[in-house]
Motif scaffolding. Sequence first.
Motif, mmCIF file in Angstrom:
data_model
loop_
_atom_site.group_PDB
_atom_site.id
_atom_site.type_symbol
_atom_site.label_atom_id
_atom_site.label_comp_id
_atom_site.label_asym_id
_atom_site.label_seq_id
_atom_site.Cartn_x
_atom_site.Cartn_y
_atom_site.Cartn_z
ATOM 1 N N TYR A 114 35.427 44.404 44.159
ATOM 2 C CA TYR A 114 36.479 44.625 43.162
ATOM 3 C C TYR A 114 37.896 44.585 43.731
ATOM 4 N N ILE A 116 39.508 46.951 44.635
ATOM 5 C CA ILE A 116 40.139 48.202 44.222
ATOM 6 C C ILE A 116 39.011 49.199 43.981
ATOM 7 N N ALA B 355 32.956 34.912 38.292
ATOM 8 C CA ALA B 355 33.503 35.013 36.934
ATOM 9 C C ALA B 355 34.396 36.240 36.774
ATOM 10 N N ASN B 356 33.882 37.404 37.138
ATOM 11 C CA ASN B 356 34.593 38.639 36.819
ATOM 12 C C ASN B 356 35.695 38.979 37.814
ATOM 13 N N LYS B 357 36.606 38.025 37.967
ATOM 14 C CA LYS B 357 37.762 38.255 38.840
ATOM 15 C C LYS B 357 39.013 37.786 38.109
ATOM 16 N N LEU B 358 40.149 38.373 38.440
ATOM 17 C CA LEU B 358 41.404 37.894 37.831
ATOM 18 C C LEU B 358 41.769 36.555 38.454
ATOM 19 N N CYS D 29 35.377 43.657 32.297
ATOM 20 C CA CYS D 29 36.816 43.417 32.467
ATOM 21 C C CYS D 29 37.093 43.297 33.970
ATOM 22 N N PRO D 30 37.686 42.191 34.409
ATOM 23 C CA PRO D 30 37.953 42.020 35.834
ATOM 24 C C PRO D 30 38.780 43.183 36.393
ATOM 25 N N GLY D 32 41.649 45.093 38.533
ATOM 26 C CA GLY D 32 43.044 44.829 38.889
ATOM 27 C C GLY D 32 43.948 44.487 37.720
ATOM 28 N N LEU D 33 43.410 44.493 36.510
ATOM 29 C CA LEU D 33 44.245 44.191 35.345
ATOM 30 C C LEU D 33 45.070 45.428 34.983
ATOM 31 N N LEU D 143 44.229 40.652 29.046
ATOM 32 C CA LEU D 143 43.614 39.709 29.988
ATOM 33 C C LEU D 143 44.082 38.286 29.682
ATOM 34 N N HIS D 146 47.516 37.579 30.832
ATOM 35 C CA HIS D 146 47.519 37.338 32.281
ATOM 36 C C HIS D 146 47.284 35.862 32.579
ATOM 37 N N PHE D 147 46.551 35.187 31.703
ATOM 38 C CA PHE D 147 46.235 33.771 31.895
ATOM 39 C C PHE D 147 47.084 32.868 30.995
#
Lengths: 358, 358, 358, 358
Positions: A114, A116, B355-358, D29-30, D32-33, D143, D146-147
């Motif tokens: 993660y 984090i 997938a589950n990364k920003l 939810c990734p 770091g958001l 999210l 962010h994109f």
Amino acid sequence: MGNSFGKLFRISTFGESHGKGLGVIIDGCPAGLKIDEEYIRNEMQRRKPGQSKITTQRKEEDEFQILSGVFEGKSTGTPIGMVIMNTDQKSKDYGHIADKFRPSHADYTYQEKYGIRDYRGGGRSSARETSARVAAGAIAKLLLQHFGISIQAYVSQVGDLKLTKPYQELDLEQTEKNIIRCPDPEMAEEMISFIDEIRKSRDTVGGVVSCVIKGVPPGLGEPVFDRLNAELGKAMLSINAVKGFEYGSGFEGVKMRGSEHNDAFYTEGDKVRTRTNHSGGIQGGISNGEDIYFKVAFKPVATIMIDQESVNEAGESVTVSGKGRHDPCVVPRAVPIVEAMGALVLADYLLISRANKL
Amino acid sequence: MGNSFGKLFRISTFGESHGKGLGVIIDGCPAGLKIDEEYIRNEMQRRKPGQSKITTQRKEEDEFQILSGVFEGKSTGTPIGMVIMNTDQKSKDYGHIADKFRPSHADYTYQEKYGIRDYRGGGRSSARETSARVAAGAIAKLLLQHFGISIQAYVSQVGDLKLTKPYQELDLEQTEKNIIRCPDPEMAEEMISFIDEIRKSRDTVGGVVSCVIKGVPPGLGEPVFDRLNAELGKAMLSINAVKGFEYGSGFEGVKMRGSEHNDAFYTEGDKVRTRTNHSGGIQGGISNGEDIYFKVAFKPVATIMIDQESVNEAGESVTVSGKGRHDPCVVPRAVPIVEAMGALVLADYLLISRANKL
Amino acid sequence: MGNSFGKLFRISTFGESHGKGLGVIIDGCPAGLKIDEEYIRNEMQRRKPGQSKITTQRKEEDEFQILSGVFEGKSTGTPIGMVIMNTDQKSKDYGHIADKFRPSHADYTYQEKYGIRDYRGGGRSSARETSARVAAGAIAKLLLQHFGISIQAYVSQVGDLKLTKPYQELDLEQTEKNIIRCPDPEMAEEMISFIDEIRKSRDTVGGVVSCVIKGVPPGLGEPVFDRLNAELGKAMLSINAVKGFEYGSGFEGVKMRGSEHNDAFYTEGDKVRTRTNHSGGIQGGISNGEDIYFKVAFKPVATIMIDQESVNEAGESVTVSGKGRHDPCVVPRAVPIVEAMGALVLADYLLISRANKL
Amino acid sequence: MGNSFGKLFRISTFGESHGKGLGVIIDGCPAGLKIDEEYIRNEMQRRKPGQSKITTQRKEEDEFQILSGVFEGKSTGTPIGMVIMNTDQKSKDYGHIADKFRPSHADYTYQEKYGIRDYRGGGRSSARETSARVAAGAIAKLLLQHFGISIQAYVSQVGDLKLTKPYQELDLEQTEKNIIRCPDPEMAEEMISFIDEIRKSRDTVGGVVSCVIKGVPPGLGEPVFDRLNAELGKAMLSINAVKGFEYGSGFEGVKMRGSEHNDAFYTEGDKVRTRTNHSGGIQGGISNGEDIYFKVAFKPVATIMIDQESVNEAGESVTVSGKGRHDPCVVPRAVPIVEAMGALVLADYLLISRANKL
């Protein structure tokens, strides 16, 4: 991902050890089931920390609240939402390991995955998460009871101390009568004093939880990937600290000949039975009506009170010295968790079994 | 239900031992992967019956055909459909057990679950079903190779004959050099002659397959229910005849103290490593970059050439006498199946991790 | 992803227009269902190209083969695997558009998503894919018939030619009596000659398919996200060329007052009925026992015989000139596809409805 | 079942109008958001009752609490658990309809499905449930931001009052400047006074919400069953009172010729664009980089203040007279719900698109 379990009787959980609270949604509980909150509370008590001298002395009240899905004491068929607020968090206890990776904990892997993490303890990887499983499992157990299915787990090994008798020769009624949850009183005493020594040596030890499920009708389970035994195995291996799972003859069965291992069929009245039960009540991934039994191996708790070598997030060598209040051995509190996960699997397959029929 | 496996790299299989054919759909294979049919064919050969004197002499050609999802030698990202037609079915071999329940087979449980079954053998519960897994697993292995991940299984136990050395001390290159697939040549010889005796005594015996996965980056896996170890356990327990699964220290780890069991962290260059690997490369359900290793226990094959007591569909006592051509021990042919299922799990988590990364 | 549909009655499909073949796995069909291959063949015929002068003259035999899951004419409960081999592929027809993006086709989006595509036509995005849906849908229809549920679609609009009568005033028996599949013979004639003109002008036109489902018991469907209407909508919108879906009063209902739109309840014998059915048989996402009816909008077929402006993979402007054999209007062949998808949704919810009960 | 939505960005909700509270778990939810609680609160305000004279005057504070998954203002990658407690329930308002089925509500269908229901209002079928969707949708929108993806809905029709201009000719910035959320100020005034009349006549009316999504990269979506448009359609049709969905040219496109409807490709710099956008930004179920736009039809609110014919649980004819505080038209409050569901679909496909690549 990975925070939901089950298909038709499906739970989704959330919550960390040091967040505001945890919770679970049960989606798929049939309508009309009597929801006995006292029963749920009692199951929570069995998992709760601080219940005896051989568990962590940490105080967590584990008070749950049902927010939805129950009306006038009965399930309505809509999702049952439950929350368990965190009270005694003692975050300061953890400051000293904020940037250190505790050996054999999930600190490092969470950081890698993660980027984090909540450094105030195990966060999502904390055993605290299992409180939501036990709450949901209690409702699964109520559903199983409705269908005459019972599930009972017990401690069968701690370190080298091992129960040699098969479950058939034990009085499982005794299980809850001692703090280690071993149905053999003598062995229970030995285990308790052994764990007490371990605790005093500031170390920890592993153990095995055995489980028996009775009253399962023949025909529960699915072929191929979702075998009943495969789903039970996944359920158990998803519990913190579990390193192994075996059912029926398990690893010992490897040594047997087919002629010894095969369970001969015979009829008892109009019921088809087997003379032996090396199959553990499951054949081809589907229940055959005999008792289902399995064993779950738990490693020693990773948090010890002894200094350990490790590294921090910067990659520097550091010493991790155990603080806080932890379990010298996880198995007494793991008993209700094993039952909860087993009940969730059975409840799910019970519902599935009623769908795919003409 | 239960005929699909995986989330993003997902397979669905169909087919019985005596139907027209079997097959698999792979949904989620990334586009642009070179699909080496020779490689797939070779994997199929490793599972195939009749490959040596210690496997069933049944002839099955296991010829597969790719019907879709591959264009000019590369995956297109659309589902890869594969079929394997059944050729040598020898249905007559089975007439004599049409209405009898073979002990420790799935005849009785399928009958209870479905009320109807293809009495010409195991049908869907036959190990024949695993041919589709190996075909799909071969493609998963090609994907893993692309990412530098290798998976290697081997036979570590047959009956009481047990490899005591850990995998690190074995030359796994030797595995495919003998028909039992044991990397220790001396032990291999012993196992082979032991199985040969068992075969002559018209009986069967169980065994253990060990597996090592190298090159897995840290951070693969999910917390809570879909732990990497839980999914690996489910995958292995979904294979015919499997009775147990353990990873890392497994059931032996139970006896250890936390101070022995914990894997101390240190840094090797800029890489975080552990001094020991009792965790089996997985902590908190997520890979930590060390080797992943586990063991899978297989019971003795249920079909023996010795008369056995049983009942028929009418509930009358009958004698089941083994006919046909079967394996005295399943482990040599189980090695590629264990690798296939392991590869499917890793391929799935590899895709999820991106997938589950920003 | 995205090649499976359904939960308990679940299909997974594979195959492209120019690969070796297509197929489908049906996982979850209850055991004991009579599988009438003639019936399935007839459904395939209704979708098949070349069936009349107003459909593409392309010849595809659409011969299917059942490879598993059926024994002695009945479903066994194990997955039903079906394959449809491609015969008349005429790949050369497509050489001229190998690197061109055909307007309003999926060429560009597939190239963007996968970075590779089978340039010999639509590949996976070709309507050819729907043959597998119809094959699976035919089995779903057999299951629904077993439970007294019927589903019937028909063409209600082509271009501006629109049936004004509600389905209650139409003789749906007439639907299959003409090549456009419109139950009103006069309108059918008009539509046919209109499509014929369109065809001669080398152009195409859109249309609407209406559908009625009778005999659905009250209580089918789920609340919140998986409403019966939501799943029906997804099913229809997943069909090639569909641009819209409405059920019950649909977009027209927007203009009504609540006092007109509400369906008053009354009792007919011991059955609760509604005086009107603006709800289209679904309230709160769950069936109420009245007829379910909906409309599906199809855009004009993208392949026209007229030159069009476009770009190629290099981003250069090019002209795309239609070749090959295509449909001037998709709706006559869409009728069985709409029925198939509707049947799959109903079959799934029918099974689900039997699971989540005490 | 049916209380979860999404694959990789997955939400599960619970809660009824008159239970203790509602909530949602966001799994996937990734990490770091940045989680902006003010932003979420503002989205909740847009859905909240009592926000203007043309919405219900019922007071619900819609205060949410984040219990997990967020640490120091950022998502941690673990499930985000949110709860919204019910405050102003006014259960007594509902006593008079305890055993009556309100026309075009879900009272009857829930009773048929579950055999039990919370008679204190809509229970799980109440629009109150959408508060959890909006809370989760707000995080999905963060999210998407962010994109670089934005989603904006607005009211385009109320009864017969219809915006004729396409969204390109509207100033969508105006949308939130009036209580009806229509970007055309004059039309907004008309709609508001029309709804006010409807309210005074104690009746209700339907409407249409349009939505535009900008900044979607090409390649989002899946072929076959999970087309982006199919998932958007399901998402919208899962909202209470929705009767229809269309995207791009929609039902109007039916009347066009292929030569008019096809969107010609051209290049703008190195970007492939289309001259028209009848496709609505989606071709073959996958985004092509153009704006995605669609329309959602809402029926008139079922609760009216006028007496209606109905039956009770005993099957006796009864009169249902509207009481309580309800919306004369649902569309102004539906705008944020449409955006929330659209954002959830896009967030899910955005994550999926990053997984299935080499």
